[in-house]
Design an enzyme around this catalytic site. Structure first.
Site, PDB file in Angstrom:
ATOM      1  N   CYS A  99     -11.005   5.873  40.409  1.00 36.24           N
ATOM      2  CA  CYS A  99     -12.056   4.897  40.751  1.00 36.24           C
ATOM      3  C   CYS A  99     -13.201   4.888  39.733  1.00 36.24           C
ATOM      4  O   CYS A  99     -13.363   3.933  38.967  1.00 36.24           O
ATOM      5  CB  CYS A  99     -12.617   5.172  42.143  1.00 36.24           C
ATOM      6  SG  CYS A  99     -11.412   4.959  43.466  1.00 36.24           S
ATOM      7  N   ARG A 100     -14.004   5.961  39.728  1.00 36.77           N
ATOM      8  CA  ARG A 100     -15.244   5.929  38.934  1.00 36.77           C
ATOM      9  C   ARG A 100     -15.042   6.207  37.455  1.00 36.77           C
ATOM     10  O   ARG A 100     -15.541   5.442  36.599  1.00 36.77           O
ATOM     11  CB  ARG A 100     -16.250   6.944  39.516  1.00 36.77           C
ATOM     12  CG  ARG A 100     -16.766   6.563  40.882  1.00 36.77           C
ATOM     13  CD  ARG A 100     -17.456   7.714  41.577  1.00 36.77           C
ATOM     14  NE  ARG A 100     -16.499   8.777  41.932  1.00 36.77           N
ATOM     15  CZ  ARG A 100     -16.819   9.934  42.477  1.00 36.77           C
ATOM     16  NH1 ARG A 100     -18.093  10.208  42.726  1.00 36.77           N
ATOM     17  NH2 ARG A 100     -15.886  10.816  42.782  1.00 36.77           N
ATOM     18  N   SER A 101     -14.356   7.303  37.111  1.00 39.37           N
ATOM     19  CA  SER A 101     -14.270   7.645  35.683  1.00 39.37           C
ATOM     20  C   SER A 101     -13.430   6.659  34.857  1.00 39.37           C
ATOM     21  O   SER A 101     -13.764   6.441  33.683  1.00 39.37           O
ATOM     22  CB  SER A 101     -13.824   9.100  35.470  1.00 39.37           C
ATOM     23  OG  SER A 101     -12.554   9.361  36.005  1.00 39.37           O
ATOM     24  N   CYS A 110     -14.427  12.330  37.171  1.00 42.41           N
ATOM     25  CA  CYS A 110     -14.714  12.198  38.608  1.00 42.41           C
ATOM     26  C   CYS A 110     -13.713  13.047  39.366  1.00 42.41           C
ATOM     27  O   CYS A 110     -13.125  13.973  38.789  1.00 42.41           O
ATOM     28  CB  CYS A 110     -14.716  10.736  39.049  1.00 42.41           C
ATOM     29  SG  CYS A 110     -13.136   9.892  38.872  1.00 42.41           S
ATOM     30  N   ASP A 146     -18.950   7.943  45.594  1.00 38.40           N
ATOM     31  CA  ASP A 146     -17.495   7.797  45.587  1.00 38.40           C
ATOM     32  C   ASP A 146     -17.133   6.550  46.399  1.00 38.40           C
ATOM     33  O   ASP A 146     -17.377   6.516  47.603  1.00 38.40           O
ATOM     34  CB  ASP A 146     -16.884   9.055  46.217  1.00 38.40           C
ATOM     35  CG  ASP A 146     -15.368   9.049  46.150  1.00 38.40           C
ATOM     36  OD1 ASP A 146     -14.786   7.980  45.870  1.00 38.40           O
ATOM     37  OD2 ASP A 146     -14.779  10.109  46.384  1.00 38.40           O
ATOM     38  N   ASN A 200      -9.921  10.479  39.267  1.00 44.07           N
ATOM     39  CA  ASN A 200      -9.648   9.752  38.011  1.00 44.07           C
ATOM     40  C   ASN A 200      -8.941   8.418  38.284  1.00 44.07           C
ATOM     41  O   ASN A 200      -8.119   7.966  37.494  1.00 44.07           O
ATOM     42  CB  ASN A 200      -8.842  10.601  37.011  1.00 44.07           C
ATOM     43  CG  ASN A 200      -8.781  10.022  35.589  1.00 44.07           C
ATOM     44  OD1 ASN A 200      -7.812  10.241  34.873  1.00 44.07           O
ATOM     45  ND2 ASN A 200      -9.784   9.293  35.181  1.00 44.07           N
TER      46      ASN A 200
HETATM   47  P1  4NP Z   1     -12.713   8.852  42.147  1.00 43.10           P
HETATM   48  O1  4NP Z   1     -12.443   8.451  43.673  1.00 43.10           O
HETATM   49  O2  4NP Z   1     -13.054  10.320  42.152  1.00 43.10           O
HETATM   50  O3  4NP Z   1     -13.865   7.988  41.770  1.00 43.10           O
HETATM   51  O4  4NP Z   1     -11.435   8.543  41.401  1.00 43.10           O
HETATM   52  C1  4NP Z   1     -11.531   9.147  44.476  1.00 43.10           C
HETATM   53  C2  4NP Z   1     -10.205   8.786  44.484  1.00 43.10           C
HETATM   54  C3  4NP Z   1      -9.311   9.447  45.297  1.00 43.10           C
HETATM   55  C4  4NP Z   1      -9.744  10.470  46.114  1.00 43.10           C
HETATM   56  C5  4NP Z   1     -11.066  10.838  46.101  1.00 43.10           C
HETATM   57  C6  4NP Z   1     -11.959  10.180  45.281  1.00 43.10           C
HETATM   58  N1  4NP Z   1      -8.827  11.139  46.979  1.00 43.10           N
HETATM   59  O5  4NP Z   1      -9.258  12.022  47.730  1.00 43.10           O
HETATM   60  O6  4NP Z   1      -7.622  10.851  46.969  1.00 43.10           O
END
Ligand code: 4NP
Length: 149
Positions: A13-15, A8, A122, A11
């Site tokens: 939240c989703r992955s 993702c 997201d 790294n």
């Molecule tokens: P992820 O979510 O891609 O599912 O881990 C996010 C976590 C942090 C950010 C964006 C998406 N960020 O911009 O900090």
């Protein structure tokens, strides 16, 4: 040994959820799962507390995970690379060196509907309900991946 990488953006939240869910469904002697983010913002951090919480609710522990950034050598180390959304897909494909690399990259929700170009939303800037929704999508996709591996 089949090696699967979940990708993702952050790294956190989703992955990490996708990794934990798939790990819970496979034989660790047959399938190895890891995750990475295309961005470096959260390298070294634990998964987001909301991902840890929703996983815990379903009996999955994410607290041994730490965020890392996707790197070109992941193409050598993994057989299958699952991305959460179109932006992740573009970022990962930019680092592909050849057709063999490109063929490893799949949208994870293509496992549910291969023609719909579905994305795992997201949940970072949303509320807790977003994490439950993401969990359900990834759980469904990982059930299908497990049957295929
Ligand atoms: P992820 O979510 O891609 O599912 O881990 C996010 C976590 C942090 C950010 C964006 C998406 N960020 O911009 O900090």
């Amino acid at each position: 040994m089949k090696k699967v990488l979940m990708v993702c953006l952050g790294n956190i939240c989703r992955s990490p959820l996708a990794q934990g869910i798939l790990e819970s469904k496979v034989n660790p002697g047959e399938v190895e799962v890891d995750s990475a983010g295309t961005g470096a913002y959260h390298v070294g951090e634990l998964p987001d507390p909301r991902s840890i919480e929703v996983a815990h609710k379903y009996g999955i522990d994410l607290t041994n995970q730490r965020a890392r950034q996707f790197k070109v050598s992941d193409y050598d180390d993994f057989d299958l690379i699952y991305v959460m959304d179109e932006s992740n897909r573009n970022n990962v494909l930019q680092l592909a060196r050849n057709e063999s690399d490109r063929n490893k990259v799949h949208r994870i929700l293509d496992e549910i509907d291969p023609n719909a170009n579905l994305e795992v939303p997201d949940p970072y800037f949303g509320g807790d309900s977003g994490f439950e929704h993401v969990y359900q999508l990834l759980n469904d996709a990982c059930d299908r991946i497990t049957r295929r591996l």
